[in-house]
Design a protein around this motif. Structure first.
Motif, PDB file in Angstrom:
ATOM      1  N   GLY A 253       0.759  -1.246   0.000  1.00 10.87           N
ATOM      2  CA  GLY A 253       0.000   0.000   0.000  1.00 10.87           C
ATOM      3  C   GLY A 253       0.787   1.293   0.000  1.00 10.87           C
ATOM      4  N   LEU A 254       2.094   1.253  -0.164  1.00 10.08           N
ATOM      5  CA  LEU A 254       2.860   2.494  -0.223  1.00 10.08           C
ATOM      6  C   LEU A 254       2.483   3.270  -1.487  1.00 10.08           C
ATOM      7  N   HIS A 255       2.192   4.563  -1.334  1.00  5.43           N
ATOM      8  CA  HIS A 255       1.830   5.361  -2.506  1.00  5.43           C
ATOM      9  C   HIS A 255       2.467   6.747  -2.517  1.00  5.43           C
ATOM     10  N   VAL A 256       3.159   7.142  -1.444  1.00  6.06           N
ATOM     11  CA  VAL A 256       3.817   8.449  -1.456  1.00  6.06           C
ATOM     12  C   VAL A 256       5.094   8.366  -2.294  1.00  6.06           C
ATOM     13  N   PRO A 257       5.596   9.505  -2.788  1.00  5.96           N
ATOM     14  CA  PRO A 257       6.782   9.482  -3.642  1.00  5.96           C
ATOM     15  C   PRO A 257       8.036   8.970  -2.934  1.00  5.96           C
ATOM     16  N   ILE A 258       8.897   8.342  -3.707  1.00  3.30           N
ATOM     17  CA  ILE A 258      10.220   7.909  -3.246  1.00  3.30           C
ATOM     18  C   ILE A 258      11.243   8.950  -3.682  1.00  3.30           C
ATOM     19  N   VAL A 259      12.039   9.445  -2.722  1.00  3.64           N
ATOM     20  CA  VAL A 259      13.057  10.452  -2.992  1.00  3.64           C
ATOM     21  C   VAL A 259      14.441   9.813  -2.871  1.00  3.64           C
ATOM     22  N   PHE A 260      15.275  10.042  -3.879  1.00  2.00           N
ATOM     23  CA  PHE A 260      16.660   9.571  -3.872  1.00  2.00           C
ATOM     24  C   PHE A 260      17.530  10.803  -3.665  1.00  2.00           C
ATOM     25  N   ASN A 261      18.024  10.962  -2.438  1.00  2.00           N
ATOM     26  CA  ASN A 261      18.717  12.169  -1.975  1.00  2.00           C
ATOM     27  C   ASN A 261      20.216  11.855  -1.921  1.00  2.00           C
ATOM     28  N   CYS A 262      20.979  12.382  -2.890  1.00  2.00           N
ATOM     29  CA  CYS A 262      22.354  11.903  -3.047  1.00  2.00           C
ATOM     30  C   CYS A 262      23.338  13.033  -3.323  1.00  2.00           C
ATOM     31  N   GLY A 263      24.619  12.688  -3.336  1.00  2.00           N
ATOM     32  CA  GLY A 263      25.680  13.661  -3.514  1.00  2.00           C
ATOM     33  C   GLY A 263      26.013  13.993  -4.949  1.00  2.00           C
ATOM     34  N   GLY A 264      25.330  13.387  -5.901  1.00  2.00           N
ATOM     35  CA  GLY A 264      25.551  13.687  -7.307  1.00  2.00           C
ATOM     36  C   GLY A 264      26.625  12.849  -7.979  1.00  2.00           C
ATOM     37  N   TYR A 265      27.558  12.327  -7.201  1.00  2.00           N
ATOM     38  CA  TYR A 265      28.673  11.537  -7.749  1.00  2.00           C
ATOM     39  C   TYR A 265      28.209  10.089  -7.839  1.00  2.00           C
ATOM     40  N   GLU A 266      27.372   9.841  -8.832  1.00  2.00           N
ATOM     41  CA  GLU A 266      26.673   8.561  -8.957  1.00  2.00           C
ATOM     42  C   GLU A 266      26.985   7.922 -10.300  1.00  2.00           C
ATOM     43  N   SER A 267      26.952   6.616 -10.330  1.00  2.00           N
ATOM     44  CA  SER A 267      27.103   5.903 -11.585  1.00  2.00           C
ATOM     45  C   SER A 267      25.816   6.049 -12.402  1.00  2.00           C
ATOM     46  N   LYS A 268      25.967   6.444 -13.649  1.00  2.00           N
ATOM     47  CA  LYS A 268      24.795   6.557 -14.520  1.00  2.00           C
ATOM     48  C   LYS A 268      24.068   5.221 -14.628  1.00  2.00           C
ATOM     49  N   SER A 269      24.831   4.127 -14.648  1.00  2.00           N
ATOM     50  CA  SER A 269      24.209   2.808 -14.779  1.00  2.00           C
ATOM     51  C   SER A 269      23.351   2.468 -13.563  1.00  2.00           C
ATOM     52  N   THR A 270      23.778   2.897 -12.381  1.00  2.00           N
ATOM     53  CA  THR A 270      22.966   2.679 -11.176  1.00  2.00           C
ATOM     54  C   THR A 270      21.679   3.485 -11.249  1.00  2.00           C
ATOM     55  N   ILE A 271      21.804   4.742 -11.647  1.00  2.00           N
ATOM     56  CA  ILE A 271      20.616   5.595 -11.765  1.00  2.00           C
ATOM     57  C   ILE A 271      19.655   5.024 -12.807  1.00  2.00           C
ATOM     58  N   ALA A 272      20.191   4.492 -13.891  1.00  2.00           N
ATOM     59  CA  ALA A 272      19.334   3.910 -14.927  1.00  2.00           C
ATOM     60  C   ALA A 272      18.512   2.753 -14.387  1.00  2.00           C
ATOM     61  N   LEU A 273      19.075   1.983 -13.448  1.00  2.00           N
ATOM     62  CA  LEU A 273      18.349   0.853 -12.859  1.00  2.00           C
ATOM     63  C   LEU A 273      17.182   1.300 -11.988  1.00  2.00           C
ATOM     64  N   LEU A 274      17.181   2.583 -11.590  1.00  2.00           N
ATOM     65  CA  LEU A 274      16.128   3.096 -10.717  1.00  2.00           C
ATOM     66  C   LEU A 274      14.963   3.700 -11.496  1.00  2.00           C
ATOM     67  N   ASP A 275      15.034   3.632 -12.819  1.00  2.00           N
ATOM     68  CA  ASP A 275      13.970   4.173 -13.663  1.00  2.00           C
ATOM     69  C   ASP A 275      12.642   3.490 -13.323  1.00  2.00           C
ATOM     70  N   GLY A 276      11.635   4.290 -13.011  1.00  2.00           N
ATOM     71  CA  GLY A 276      10.325   3.755 -12.661  1.00  2.00           C
ATOM     72  C   GLY A 276      10.165   3.453 -11.187  1.00  2.00           C
ATOM     73  N   ILE A 277      11.229   3.588 -10.411  1.00  2.00           N
ATOM     74  CA  ILE A 277      11.179   3.325  -8.970  1.00  2.00           C
ATOM     75  C   ILE A 277      11.233   4.629  -8.185  1.00  2.00           C
ATOM     76  N   VAL A 278      12.159   5.500  -8.565  1.00  2.00           N
ATOM     77  CA  VAL A 278      12.321   6.784  -7.875  1.00  2.00           C
ATOM     78  C   VAL A 278      11.410   7.829  -8.520  1.00  2.00           C
ATOM     79  N   ASP A 279      10.726   8.602  -7.678  1.00  2.00           N
ATOM     80  CA  ASP A 279       9.836   9.668  -8.164  1.00  2.00           C
ATOM     81  C   ASP A 279      10.535  11.024  -8.172  1.00  2.00           C
ATOM     82  N   ILE A 280      11.352  11.279  -7.158  1.00  2.00           N
ATOM     83  CA  ILE A 280      12.028  12.568  -7.023  1.00  2.00           C
ATOM     84  C   ILE A 280      13.515  12.310  -6.794  1.00  2.00           C
ATOM     85  N   TYR A 281      14.337  12.883  -7.653  1.00  2.00           N
ATOM     86  CA  TYR A 281      15.782  12.839  -7.440  1.00  2.00           C
ATOM     87  C   TYR A 281      16.221  14.172  -6.839  1.00  2.00           C
ATOM     88  N   MET A 282      17.088  14.104  -5.822  1.00  2.00           N
ATOM     89  CA  MET A 282      17.557  15.312  -5.151  1.00  2.00           C
ATOM     90  C   MET A 282      19.077  15.248  -5.023  1.00  2.00           C
TER      91      MET A 282
END
Length: 201
Positions: free
Chosen positions: A45-74
Motif C-alpha cells: 500500500g505504499l503510494h507516497v513518492p520515493i526520494v533519492f537524496n544523493c551527492g551527485g557523484y553517482e554511476s549513470k548505470s545505477t541511476i538507470a536501474l532506478l527508472d520507474g522506482i524513484v519519483d524525485i531525485y535530489m
C-alpha cells in the motif's frame, strides 16, 4: 541493521504518520536493498513518492536501474570543474560523472512538479552549495543546468556553507560565505535563464 521487510514496515509507518514522501539520504550503497524494500512496501500500500537524496557523484548505470522506482531525485552538484573537485574531494572526475548521472535523472522524471499545496510529487531538485571565493564553480554548474537539462530546473542555491572539519587546512575555504558572494551566484543563475528554487534577494 534490518531486513528488507523491516524497512518496508518502517516506510509504511512513515506514510501512516502523514509524511509527504520517503526520503532515502545518501542511499547509493544500499540501492539493491532499498529497491527490494520499496517493492514490498508498494505491494502493501505504499503510494507516497520515493526520494533519492544523493551527492551527485553517482554511476549513470545505477541511476538507470532506478527508472520507474524513484519519483524525485535530489542530487547535489558540488563542483563545476576539475581542479577544485580534486583538491577538496579527491574526485577530479566529479563534474563529468555528476553531469551524466543528473542527465539520466532528468530523463526519467523531468522538471520538478508540485501539487496545489506546493508539495513536490515528481521530478528533479538540484542542490548547489555556494563556496567562498567562487570555489564551487557556480557559473559552470548553472550553465550546465540551463543548457543541458532545462531552464525550468528547480535549483536550490544554498548559502549555509560553514568551515568545519579540515577546512582550516585551506585558507580560501576557512571562512563563511559572504552575502555578496551568494548574491553573485544568484545573479549568475538568473543570467542563464534559471528561475526556480532560489529566492529573490
Amino acid at each position: 541493521r534490518m531486513t528488507d521487510a523491516e524497512l518496508a514496515f518502517l516506510v509504511l509507518g512513515l506514510q501512516e504518520h502523514g509524511c509527504h514522501n520517503i526520503n532515502f539520504v545518501t542511499p547509493t550503497h544500499f540501492t539493491p536493498q532499498l529497491v527490494k524494500a520499496v517493492k514490498i512496501a508498494i505491494e502493501k500500500g505504499l503510494h507516497v513518492p520515493i526520494v533519492f537524496n544523493c551527492g551527485g557523484y553517482e554511476s549513470k548505470s545505477t541511476i538507470a536501474l532506478l527508472d520507474g522506482i524513484v519519483d524525485i531525485y535530489m542530487p547535489d552538484i558540488k563542483y563545476g570543474g576539475v581542479e577544485n573537485a580534486m583538491k577538496y574531494s579527491h574526485a577530479p572526475d566529479y563534474f563529468e560523472v555528476c553531469k551524466e548521472a543528473v542527465k539520466e535523472m532528468h530523463r526519467q522524471v523531468g522538471d520538478l512538479k508540485v501539487d496545489e499545496r506546493g508539495i513536490a510529487w515528481r521530478g528533479l531538485l538540484i542542490r548547489h552549495l555556494v563556496l567562498p571565493n567562487g570555489l564551487a564553480g557556480s557559473a559552470e554548474v548553472f550553465t550546465f543546468i540551463a543548457t543541458e537539462l532545462s531552464m525550468e530546473s528547480y535549483v536550490n542555491i544554498m548559502l549555509q556553507y560553514r568551515p568545519i572539519y579540515k577546512a582550516y587546512e585551506y585558507k580560501e575555504l576557512n571562512r563563511e560565505l559572504k552575502m555578496s558572494e551568494y548574491r553573485e551566484a544568484i545573479e549568475s543563475a538568473r543570467e542563464r535563464g534559471l528561475h526556480r528554487g532560489f529566492e529573490k534577494i
